[in-house]
Design a protein around this motif. Structure first.
Motif, mmCIF file in Angstrom:
data_model
loop_
_atom_site.group_PDB
_atom_site.id
_atom_site.type_symbol
_atom_site.label_atom_id
_atom_site.label_comp_id
_atom_site.label_asym_id
_atom_site.label_seq_id
_atom_site.Cartn_x
_atom_site.Cartn_y
_atom_site.Cartn_z
ATOM 1 N N UNK A 97 0.857 -1.190 0.000
ATOM 2 C CA UNK A 97 0.000 0.000 0.000
ATOM 3 C C UNK A 97 0.889 1.235 0.000
ATOM 4 N N UNK A 98 0.572 2.194 -0.828
ATOM 5 C CA UNK A 98 1.380 3.410 -0.921
ATOM 6 C C UNK A 98 0.981 4.388 0.184
ATOM 7 N N UNK A 99 1.373 4.066 1.398
ATOM 8 C CA UNK A 99 1.097 4.911 2.569
ATOM 9 C C UNK A 99 2.313 4.858 3.476
ATOM 10 N N UNK A 100 2.646 5.998 4.094
ATOM 11 C CA UNK A 100 3.870 6.040 4.879
ATOM 12 C C UNK A 100 3.694 5.576 6.327
ATOM 13 N N UNK A 101 2.450 5.397 6.784
ATOM 14 C CA UNK A 101 2.232 4.856 8.126
ATOM 15 C C UNK A 101 2.873 3.468 8.216
ATOM 16 N N UNK A 102 3.359 3.124 9.407
ATOM 17 C CA UNK A 102 3.968 1.814 9.622
ATOM 18 C C UNK A 102 2.859 0.860 10.063
ATOM 19 N N UNK A 103 2.374 0.059 9.132
ATOM 20 C CA UNK A 103 1.287 -0.853 9.463
ATOM 21 C C UNK A 103 1.227 -1.957 8.423
ATOM 22 N N UNK A 104 0.537 -3.015 8.778
ATOM 23 C CA UNK A 104 0.284 -4.144 7.880
ATOM 24 C C UNK A 104 -0.959 -4.839 8.403
ATOM 25 N N UNK A 280 12.309 3.676 -3.199
ATOM 26 C CA UNK A 280 11.082 4.211 -2.601
ATOM 27 C C UNK A 280 11.274 5.658 -2.149
ATOM 28 N N UNK A 281 12.414 5.942 -1.573
ATOM 29 C CA UNK A 281 12.660 7.315 -1.111
ATOM 30 C C UNK A 281 12.761 8.274 -2.279
ATOM 31 N N UNK A 285 7.557 11.657 -0.810
ATOM 32 C CA UNK A 285 6.868 11.246 0.412
ATOM 33 C C UNK A 285 5.507 10.651 0.102
ATOM 34 N N UNK A 286 5.230 9.500 0.681
ATOM 35 C CA UNK A 286 3.918 8.866 0.507
ATOM 36 C C UNK A 286 2.915 9.546 1.431
ATOM 37 N N UNK A 287 1.652 9.534 1.074
ATOM 38 C CA UNK A 287 0.626 10.129 1.950
ATOM 39 C C UNK A 287 0.396 9.250 3.180
ATOM 40 N N UNK A 288 -0.166 9.841 4.215
ATOM 41 C CA UNK A 288 -0.586 9.055 5.376
ATOM 42 C C UNK A 288 -1.964 8.468 5.098
#
Length: 516
Positions: A97-104, A280-281, A285-288
């Motif tokens: 997923x193109x999101x910068x939050x750290x999650x799965x 990736x960098x 910046x990816x959106x939240x």
């Protein structure tokens, strides 16, 4: 949904990585902790059905990363891990997923999603692999549909313990899922207890070791997230969905020691991992997820508002029954039930697990999955609304594995197993209270227990009395019988209940063979 390109590119990437590194022999797991999946009324095939449909809904809401190199690399690591997953061989697949939050998160049946933020925040390939192994473990242990089972039990009551009641018609997965809030990114599938997190840590450590990674990399990354979660580092949502167990690092280290994986040093794929991170960098910046949500998308933590609203309108909470159910159930609560016949017929469960004599004017309804059977007279099962059915008069017979969802606890005594089942029953039928102390019995030549529970039924508004009779089996599991009737009529049906229990004959070998 878009099927991950896990065959050609993933295989090539995996082969390339393997050719560049020398991987030491995977350690033999000396004594891995045995983790039992929790009570589940869904089949593995239903997990896949639920997951596949939910994935379609999820991908309408989430911005997937459109980068072939990153997707191929993540697939190569993921497929190596998924190959080591225990239990059912689900069609595991992963999307970024193109999101910068750290999650799965993982949906039932093998559909796993990881945020771009995990890839850019992990310090090594092993740390990223630890997150993926953890999510794979949630799938393998079927935590999503275990949660769905608990939610459905809270709505459907005791009937679920006999299998999902269908009264001769096929189980309708969509109808069941609708009761608990629908498909897609339903919180029921995605938010876990600390016990479930501990189980996923344990099995994740085992998967990592089998795939050649150091299990402590998972612990190290979770510790990093813990430090960042209090400083606005983007990890707070991970712990909202995955509450951290106490002593997490120590428990993972303990498992690593138990399986002989404390000195695993896989030849690193960190060079390729670093190139993926740099790529990736370079994308900016990816959106939240919050920004995505405000832009019209929906996040893994902000579940669709229309679904939540619908749930509230329908009364679909874990502690309340649908409003239509109570009124309709009470309207039918005074209907007269024909007395049990003095003539009995022989009933044999289709897997030859058990047989018993039942009144000739009662009918047996076998669950589509497992051993469950519900036996009831005409009018003994009422339509409680929303496609649910409730038992007013009847008998449930089924199999139970004590301390399901536990880690390492086995061979429970009949007392412990019965107490565990009573706790399971009361979690989803909180109106029931013990009306008698447990009494030792001999059921078909084996140790057993009987306990009576009673309370005001939220379906009929009358006193409901339930006698639980358990019988120990050779593998430490139990067969249970639930005898259900309104308190005012219990003495009238108790002779039939007694005869049914006394006539019960159990084939332990058939149950053991089926469980294998």
């Amino acid at each position: 949904m878009h099927k991950p390109q896990s065959t050609t590119r993933g295989a090539v990437a995996g082969a390339l990585l393997m050719s560049l590194t020398l991987v030491p022999a995977v350690p033999v797991l000396a004594a891995p902790t045995q983790v039992k999946p929790g009570f589940n009324v869904f089949s593995a095939e239903q997990d896949v059905e639920i997951g596949r449909q939910s994935a379609v809904e999820a991908e309408r809401q989430l911005p997937l990363l459109n980068d072939r190199n990153t997707q191929s690399y993540v697939e190569s690591v993921f497929s190596r891990l998924a190959a080591q997953a225990p239990g059912t061989k689900f069609p595991y697949q992963i999307r970024v997923i193109n999101a910068r939050d750290i999650n799965a998160f993982a949906l039932p049946g093998g559909f796993v999603y990881v945020n771009r933020g995990v890839l850019t925040s992990a310090r090594t390939e092993g740390e990223m692999a630890g997150v993926l192994a953890h999510e794979i473990s949630h799938v393998a242990l079927r935590h999503g549909t275990n949660n769905a089972t608990k939610a459905y039990m809270a709505q459907a009551g005791l009937g679920v313990l006999g299998g999902i009641l269908g009264r001769g018609r096929p189980t309708n997965t969509a109808q069941i899922i609708n009761v608990i809030g629908g498909l897609g990114m339903n919180a029921v599938f995605l938010k876990y207890s600390r016990d479930a997190e501990t189980q996923a840590d344990i099995v994740g450590a085992q998967i990592l070791a089998r795939a050649g990674y150091d299990p402590m990399e998972m612990a190290n990354f979770f510790e990093l997230l813990k430090q960042q979660s209090g400083s606005g580092g983007g990890a707070s949502q991970f712990f909202s969905d995955h509450p951290a167990p106490a002593n997490r690092q120590a428990r993972i280290q303990q498992e690593a020691k138990a399986i002989g994986a404390t000195n695993v040093r896989r030849a690193s794929g960190d060079g390729e991992f670093a190139r993926v991170q740099a790529n990736l960098r370079g994308m900016g910046t990816a959106p939240t997820m919050a920004e995505i949500s405000r832009g019209g998308g929906r996040t893994s933590s902000s579940y669709p508002s229309d679904r939540t609203t619908q749930g509230r309108q329908d009364g679909r909470t874990s502690s309340s029954y649908p409003s239509g159910r109570t009124s309709q159930g009470r309207q039918q609560g005074n209907a007269r039930i024909e007395a049990p016949s003095s003539q009995y017929t022989d009933f044999r469960q289709r897997n030859d697990f058990f047989e018993m004599q039942i009144p000739s004017n009662w009918r047996a309804y076998e669950a589509e999955n497992g051993f469950g059977v519900t036996i009831a007279p005409e009018g003994g099962i009422v339509d409680a609304g929303n496609g649910q059915e409730s038992i007013r008069y009847g008998v449930i017979v089924n199999h139970y594995d004590p301390f399901e969802g536990s880690s390492g606890r086995r061979n429970a005594s009949i007392d412990q197993a019965t107490t565990d089942l009573i706790n399971q029953i009361r979690q989803s039928n909180s109106h029931l209270r013990a009306a008698s102390r447990g009494r030792r019995e001999t059921i078909d030549g084996q140790p057993g227990m009987s306990t009576t529970l009673s309370g005001t039924s939220p379906v009929t508004g009358e006193e409901e009395r339930v006698t639980l009779v358990t019988r120990q089996m050779g593998d430490g599991h139990i067969l249970y019988t639930l005898l259900i009737a309104p308190g005012r009529d219990y003495n009238l049906v108790s002779p039939a209940f007694n005869r049914m229990v006394q006539s019960l004959r159990v084939n332990d070998d058939a149950a053991h063979a089926s469980n294998q």
